[in-house]
Design an enzyme around this catalytic site. Structure first.
Site, PDB file in Angstrom:
ATOM      1  N   LYS A   6      -5.689   7.820  -3.735  1.00  0.00           N
ATOM      2  CA  LYS A   6      -6.605   7.334  -2.691  1.00  0.00           C
ATOM      3  C   LYS A   6      -5.953   6.267  -1.817  1.00  0.00           C
ATOM      4  O   LYS A   6      -6.556   5.229  -1.537  1.00  0.00           O
ATOM      5  CB  LYS A   6      -7.899   6.831  -3.307  1.00  0.00           C
ATOM      6  CG  LYS A   6      -8.678   7.914  -4.056  1.00  0.00           C
ATOM      7  CD  LYS A   6      -9.982   7.380  -4.592  1.00  0.00           C
ATOM      8  CE  LYS A   6     -10.778   8.448  -5.325  1.00  0.00           C
ATOM      9  NZ  LYS A   6     -10.145   8.871  -6.599  1.00  0.00           N
ATOM     10  N   ARG A   7      -4.750   6.538  -1.342  1.00  0.00           N
ATOM     11  CA  ARG A   7      -4.036   5.574  -0.517  1.00  0.00           C
ATOM     12  C   ARG A   7      -4.522   5.626   0.934  1.00  0.00           C
ATOM     13  O   ARG A   7      -4.917   6.676   1.435  1.00  0.00           O
ATOM     14  CB  ARG A   7      -2.535   5.843  -0.559  1.00  0.00           C
ATOM     15  CG  ARG A   7      -1.900   5.684  -1.934  1.00  0.00           C
ATOM     16  CD  ARG A   7      -2.044   4.261  -2.456  1.00  0.00           C
ATOM     17  NE  ARG A   7      -1.203   4.005  -3.615  1.00  0.00           N
ATOM     18  CZ  ARG A   7      -1.647   3.778  -4.835  1.00  0.00           C
ATOM     19  NH1 ARG A   7      -2.944   3.789  -5.080  1.00  0.00           N
ATOM     20  NH2 ARG A   7      -0.805   3.546  -5.824  1.00  0.00           N
TER      21      ARG A   7
END
Length: 299
Positions: A107-108
């Protein structure tokens, strides 16, 4: 000459095509590799890097040949520091060696050179953390993800962009805007990426425009219920693989997924973690749990 699909510069088949093949041959299940401390304890393991590796490789060896993909939860490796990330590196390498698609659930999301750094870590050929795909957060603007989108295209890898999550807090951002909601804009942006990759049916196209699966996926919770229709989201038209967490322990069933996603259901990669992992540590029990979950997805 026919237009070439994006992502062929390395000779690797684009992620969307590889995922479509895996889903068609193995079914629509992704098993999360989530080494929660409570699960480690339930398996009789310590909460340390050695046990983390034993847990992760056991799951991969037990179910990898039977499911479309596995999804390591990056946070549960990061909590062990550099030793935990080293385990993740070995797990991702083992996935590649076994021919199992890996989705790094990281989830960057950031801007500029920082986003480029994240892209380099998870999507560059030769990176120790390179996965087949990575999850991304678009809430600094979808175009802030451009370094990852472009690198994924160049290396034949994929991304899954958070679009419509089932946590209660998500609606305060994702539902805002009615028929022009934040979620709708993310879906439209992903659709544009996939259209660019796949082309449209007709002269000079790849021929994949009507049936292909692009490499820019979406994360849509399996338990979002009526939110898709309420927000007017046409996921089928986006030609996006849909990563749908929430199957099993969070309450969603295969019937729920078919009802929720409708025409887009063939593109859904349903994720189950705790429901399957709790069956361990015996590999046969893990395989049986995965098989039962797959059977539920097929109706």
């Amino acid at each position: 000459m026919p237009e070439q699909p994006v992502g062929t510069s390395t000779g690797r088949v684009p992620f969307g095509s590889r995922l479509r093949t895996a889903m068609d041959s193995r079914g629509q299940l992704c098993v999360g590799i989530d080494p929660h401390p409570a699960l480690l304890a339930a398996w009789g393991l310590a909460d340390d890097p050695a046990s983390l590796e034993r847990f992760s490789l056991t799951v991969l060896e037990a179910v990898g040949a039977d499911v479309a993909a596995v999804k390591p939860q990056v946070a549960l490796f990061e909590r062990h520091g550099s030793a935990g990330l080293a385990v993740l590196e070995r797990l991702l390498a083992a996935c590649a060696d076994a021919g199992v698609l890996s989705i790094a659930d990281a989830k960057r999301g950031d801007i500029g050179s920082t986003m480029a750094g994240y892209a380099d870590a998870w999507l560059r050929d030769g990176s120790a953390l390179a996965a087949d795909a990575v999850t991304l957060s678009p809430y600094l603007g979808f175009e802030s993800l451009r370094p990852a989108l472009d690198l994924a295209a160049a290396t034949g890898r994929g991304v899954f962009v958070l679009a419509l999550t089932s946590n209660p807090e998500g609606a305060s951002v994702q539902h805002v805007g009615g028929d022009q909601s934040v979620a709708a804009r993310i879906v439209a942006a992903a659709a544009a990426e996939n259209s660019r990759e796949l082309g449209s049916p007709g002269p000079g196209s790849t021929g994949l425009g009507s049936t292909g699966l692009g490499s820019t996926g979406l994360v849509v919770g399996a338990t979002v219920g009526r939110a898709l229709t309420g927000l007017g989201l046409d996921l089928a038209a986006a030609q996006a693989p849909i990563l749908a967490p929430g199957l099993g322990a969070q309450g969603a069933t295969g019937a729920d997924l078919r009802a929720t996603f409708g025409p887009a259901f063939p593109n859904v990669l349903a994720t189950s973690s705790r429901d399957i992992l709790a069956a361990g540590p015996a590999p046969a029990a893990l395989r049986d749990a995965a098989a039962r979950t797959l059977a539920g997805l097929s109706g």
